[in-house]
Design an enzyme around this catalytic site. Structure first.
Site, short mmCIF file in Angstrom:
data_model
loop_
_atom_site.label_atom_id
_atom_site.label_comp_id
_atom_site.label_asym_id
_atom_site.label_seq_id
_atom_site.Cartn_x
_atom_site.Cartn_y
_atom_site.Cartn_z
N MET A 89 5.76 -7.13 5.49
CA MET A 89 5.08 -5.97 6.06
C MET A 89 5.96 -4.71 6.08
SD MET A 89 2.15 -7.09 6.34
CE MET A 89 0.87 -8.10 7.06
N ARG A 90 6.66 -4.46 4.99
CA ARG A 90 7.47 -3.25 4.87
C ARG A 90 7.26 -2.60 3.53
NH1 ARG A 90 11.06 -2.49 8.59
NH2 ARG A 90 11.21 -4.25 10.01
N LEU A 91 7.47 -1.28 3.50
CA LEU A 91 7.45 -0.59 2.21
C LEU A 91 8.70 -0.96 1.44
CD1 LEU A 91 6.28 3.07 2.90
CD2 LEU A 91 5.16 1.32 1.52
N ASN A 106 2.44 -8.16 -5.03
CA ASN A 106 2.01 -8.24 -3.62
C ASN A 106 0.58 -8.78 -3.56
OD1 ASN A 106 2.14 -7.74 -0.77
ND2 ASN A 106 0.86 -5.94 -1.08
N HIS A 108 -2.84 -8.52 -1.01
CA HIS A 108 -3.38 -7.75 0.12
C HIS A 108 -4.78 -8.26 0.45
CE1 HIS A 108 -3.82 -4.48 2.91
NE2 HIS A 108 -5.04 -4.33 2.45
C1 GAR Z 1 -1.84 -12.21 4.16
O1 GAR Z 1 -3.22 -12.18 4.52
C2 GAR Z 1 -1.51 -11.05 3.24
O2 GAR Z 1 -2.54 -10.71 2.37
C3 GAR Z 1 -1.24 -9.95 4.24
O3 GAR Z 1 -0.51 -10.59 5.26
C4 GAR Z 1 -0.98 -11.93 5.39
C5 GAR Z 1 0.23 -12.84 5.47
O4 GAR Z 1 -0.16 -14.14 5.81
N1 GAR Z 1 -0.53 -8.86 3.65
C6 GAR Z 1 -0.77 -7.59 3.93
O5 GAR Z 1 -1.58 -7.23 4.77
C7 GAR Z 1 0.04 -6.58 3.12
N2 GAR Z 1 -0.36 -5.26 3.40
P1 GAR Z 1 0.85 -15.36 5.63
O6 GAR Z 1 2.18 -14.95 6.31
O7 GAR Z 1 0.21 -16.52 6.33
O8 GAR Z 1 1.04 -15.60 4.16
#
Ligand code: GAR
Length: 189
Positions: A89-91, A106, A108
């Site tokens: 969750m970082r740029l 990535n 999303h």
């Molecule tokens: C996932 O749903 C992924 O798509 C999202 O974080 C979640 C991580 O779940 N990513 C974002 O929102 C990126 N902007 P996880 O830790 O169980 O894999």
């Protein structure tokens, strides 16, 4: 190909990816997991799968640049070719982008460019769209921007709750991400 997963939280996508490496449906080697959150559950999952896990936080450094330099050193030490973001969750900063051109991927939980950011599932649910989904894309300097590799729709029905939608999105992610990674890495081998 030597792959590193970057994650900040639960790590359910890491889990799906690790299983695909174990079944050898993804070629190459999963060499390490890195988390910017020292208490992230993904670190326990990595231990269970016997994947070396590393963690440090930007707060341990004077600047984001120094944090990313330390991360780059770690990746170079392990001869990593590809970065796979799974809930990181970082740029991604300039240094990493330059070191891994078109080699940072990535996932999303929305149909980008709709609902970027930290709460893609909730934002789509609250907006009331009837179809949302999952996007796999290359990373650039923006927030959930960068060339799209694959997308899959997830319909939202009248009976869905945020919880049921979240479950559907995650199920889609856990199938789609390993499939897409397998194709990309296979094409590179
Ligand atoms: C996932 O749903 C992924 O798509 C999202 O974080 C979640 C991580 O779940 N990513 C974002 O929102 C990126 N902007 P996880 O830790 O169980 O894999």
């Amino acid at each position: 190909m030597r792959i590193a997963v970057l994650a900040s939280g639960n790590g359910s996508n890491f889990e799906a990816i690790a299983q695909a490496f174990e079944k050898q449906t993804i070629a190459g080697e999963l060499v390490l997991v890195f988390s910017d959150k020292k208490t992230a559950y993904v670190l326990e999952r990595a231990e269970k799968h016997q994947i070396p896990a590393f963690t440090f936080s930007p707060k341990d450094f004077l600047s984001k640049k120094e944090y990313e330099e330390a991360l780059l050193d770690l990746l170079v030490d392990h001869q990593v070719d590809y970065l796979v973001l799974a809930g990181y969750m970082r740029l991604i900063g300039e240094g990493l982008l330059e070191a891994f051109p078109k080699r940072i991927i990535n996932i999303h939980p929305s149909l980008l460019p709709a609902f970027p950011g930290l709460h893609g599932i909730e934002d789509a649910f609250d907006y009331g769209v009837k179809v949302t989904g999952v996007t796999v894309h290359y990373i650039d300097a923006g927030v959930d921007t960068g060339p799209i590799i694959a997308q899959e729709c997830v319909p939202i029905s009248a009976t869905d709750t945020l919880e049921s939608l979240t479950e559907k999105i995650h199920q889609t992610e856990h199938r789609l991400y390993p499939e897409v990674l397998a194709e990309i890495i296979h094409a590179e081998e």
